[in-house]
Design a protein around this motif. Structure first.
Motif, PDB file in Angstrom:
ATOM      1  N   TYR A  47      -0.521-121.684  45.455  1.00  0.00           N
ATOM      2  CA  TYR A  47      -0.315-121.380  43.575  1.00  0.00           C
ATOM      3  C   TYR A  47      -2.143-120.922  43.105  1.00  0.00           C
ATOM      4  O   TYR A  47      -2.030-120.689  42.484  1.00  0.00           O
ATOM      5  CB  TYR A  47       0.516-122.742  43.592  1.00  0.00           C
ATOM      6  N   LYS A  48      -2.567-121.641  44.134  1.00  0.00           N
ATOM      7  CA  LYS A  48      -4.053-121.410  43.656  1.00  0.00           C
ATOM      8  C   LYS A  48      -4.109-119.792  43.194  1.00  0.00           C
ATOM      9  O   LYS A  48      -4.945-119.482  42.494  1.00  0.00           O
ATOM     10  CB  LYS A  48      -5.128-121.953  45.157  1.00  0.00           C
ATOM     11  N   ASP A  49      -3.533-118.944  43.841  1.00  0.00           N
ATOM     12  CA  ASP A  49      -3.915-118.261  44.309  1.00  0.00           C
ATOM     13  C   ASP A  49      -3.612-117.482  42.859  1.00  0.00           C
ATOM     14  O   ASP A  49      -3.384-116.516  41.960  1.00  0.00           O
ATOM     15  CB  ASP A  49      -3.613-117.029  45.013  1.00  0.00           C
ATOM     16  N   ALA A  50      -2.362-117.920  42.377  1.00  0.00           N
ATOM     17  CA  ALA A  50      -2.129-117.016  40.894  1.00  0.00           C
ATOM     18  C   ALA A  50      -2.656-117.919  39.853  1.00  0.00           C
ATOM     19  O   ALA A  50      -3.021-117.291  38.625  1.00  0.00           O
ATOM     20  CB  ALA A  50       0.053-118.016  40.739  1.00  0.00           C
ATOM     21  N   LEU A  51      -3.443-118.746  40.164  1.00  0.00           N
ATOM     22  CA  LEU A  51      -4.268-119.150  39.439  1.00  0.00           C
ATOM     23  C   LEU A  51      -5.245-118.441  38.961  1.00  0.00           C
ATOM     24  O   LEU A  51      -5.882-118.285  38.088  1.00  0.00           O
ATOM     25  CB  LEU A  51      -4.869-121.095  39.720  1.00  0.00           C
ATOM     26  N   SER A  52      -6.079-118.199  40.146  1.00  0.00           N
ATOM     27  CA  SER A  52      -7.384-117.587  40.063  1.00  0.00           C
ATOM     28  C   SER A  52      -6.563-115.531  39.887  1.00  0.00           C
ATOM     29  O   SER A  52      -7.764-115.223  38.781  1.00  0.00           O
ATOM     30  CB  SER A  52      -7.586-117.087  41.798  1.00  0.00           C
ATOM     31  N   ALA A  53      -5.464-115.133  39.834  1.00  0.00           N
ATOM     32  CA  ALA A  53      -4.846-114.384  39.303  1.00  0.00           C
ATOM     33  C   ALA A  53      -4.209-114.449  37.844  1.00  0.00           C
ATOM     34  O   ALA A  53      -4.451-113.000  37.289  1.00  0.00           O
ATOM     35  CB  ALA A  53      -3.773-114.035  39.751  1.00  0.00           C
TER      36      ALA A  53
END
Length: 336
Positions: A47-53
């Motif tokens: 989920y943190k990757d999706a936020l960063s993306a």
């Protein structure tokens, strides 16, 4: 090494303030000046990757940027004498994929203190099916066990049970003979899946919320791994039994906790944080060794979908919309 560029998912902001994601060639020289250069073979989606993306400045402050808080591969170059070319290694958490170029690129360059040697019994692929989600789940189980919450103590609740952390927590707890109650907002679609990975009971997440606002409520479980935080965590704490343990790791429902002191001083409930992002290296190695050994799961392929950089985009959208289940594994297809 002769190679000068590599493929990566690059997130950048256009002139209208919109964040765009594209697979691009990046120069190796653009990576930070750290000790260990790693040729990444696998990463995973969190989920943190999706936020960063998506341009979330609370996760990533500067763009263009390559997300990916997980990476596994082989050392290409190292000025840190603990690592040699060809060593198989894992890097998860710390600042990887947040403000340091991450595992959604074919190469990363990170400090030696972030690098974990791949433990015996675990492949690079398996390590990234676990990734930060599996590490976090295992760390939560470890905290329950080492705080005295044994399998014969009573039920253990897992919230957000269809997510990466939640599903792996259900599976590891089940392997350790706990009776698991899985809470999810997707009971109709995912009950069979959750039972197949070890849940004894699947309940709608709304059933966790009590009908009363009393400070102390009837005991429903002796332990819990909460992945969502906020009012859910409050409800979990107030219904945890005597000498029970609640491990928490998420804040999807908010980062504030408004609860009562009574579960702590009348029932001896323990609230334990899971600091998977920056936990001590000694603990990090211990958890990875458990995942490679006695806690190794035999359901990993069943809960995993493999993608490449080129088809990662719809998976990012899916996790942002709360529609993701299980694990998404990113495999890099190096051309060299």
């Amino acid at each position: 090494m002769s190679r000068k560029t590599f493929k990566a998912l690059v997130v950048e902001q256009d002139e209208n303030g919109e964040f765009l994601r594209q697979v691009k060639e990046r120069p190796l020289s653009s990576l930070p000046d750290n000790e260990v250069l790693i040729r990444v073979q696998y990463s995973s989606l969190n989920y943190k990757d999706a936020l960063s993306a998506s341009g979330n400045r609370g996760v990533t402050q500067h763009y263009p940027h390559t997300p990916g808080i997980d990476a596994a591969g082989a050392v290409e170059q190292s000025s840190d004498k603990r690592f040699s070319k060809g060593d198989k290694v894992i890097v998860t958490s710390y600042d990887l994929g947040q403000n340091t170029s991450g595992g959604f690129g074919e190469y990363i360059r990170v400090p030696g203190d972030w690098v974990v040697p791949l433990p015996n019994g675990l492949s690079l692929r398996e390590s990234m099916i676990y990734g930060t989600a599996g590490f976090t789940a295992a760390y939560g189980v470890y905290k329950l066990k080492h705080n005295g919450t044994e399998p014969d103590s009573g039920n253990v609740l897992v919230t957000g049970a269809t997510g990466g952390v939640g599903s792996l927590a259900v599976a590891i707890l089940s392997k350790e003979k706990y009776r698991v109650i899985a809470a999810t907002g997707k009971v109709e679609e995912q009950e069979n899946f959750l039972k197949s990975i070890g849940a004894h009971e699947v309940i709608n997440r709304d059933k966790v919320y009590p009908q009363s606002d009393k400070a102390l409520l009837s005991s429903r479980w002796i332990g819990a791994i909460d992945t969502v935080g906020g009012k859910m965590l409050d409800a979990v704490i107030r219904q945890t039994g005597h000498n029970g343990t609640v491990a928490c790791c998420g804040n999807v429902l908010g980062h504030h906790l408004n609860t009562s002191i009574y579960p702590f001083i009348l029932r001896g409930v323990s609230l334990m944080g899971i600091d998977s992002g920056i936990c001590l290296m000694s603990m990090r190695r211990k958890i990875w060794n458990l995942l490679a050994g006695e806690w190794k799961l035999d359901i990993m392929e069943e809960i995993t979908r493999e993608v490449t950089l080129e088809n990662l985009e719809p998976e990012i959208q899916k996790i942002l919309e709360g529609k993701q289940t299980g694990r998404v594994l990113l495999k890099h297809r190096h051309s060299d």
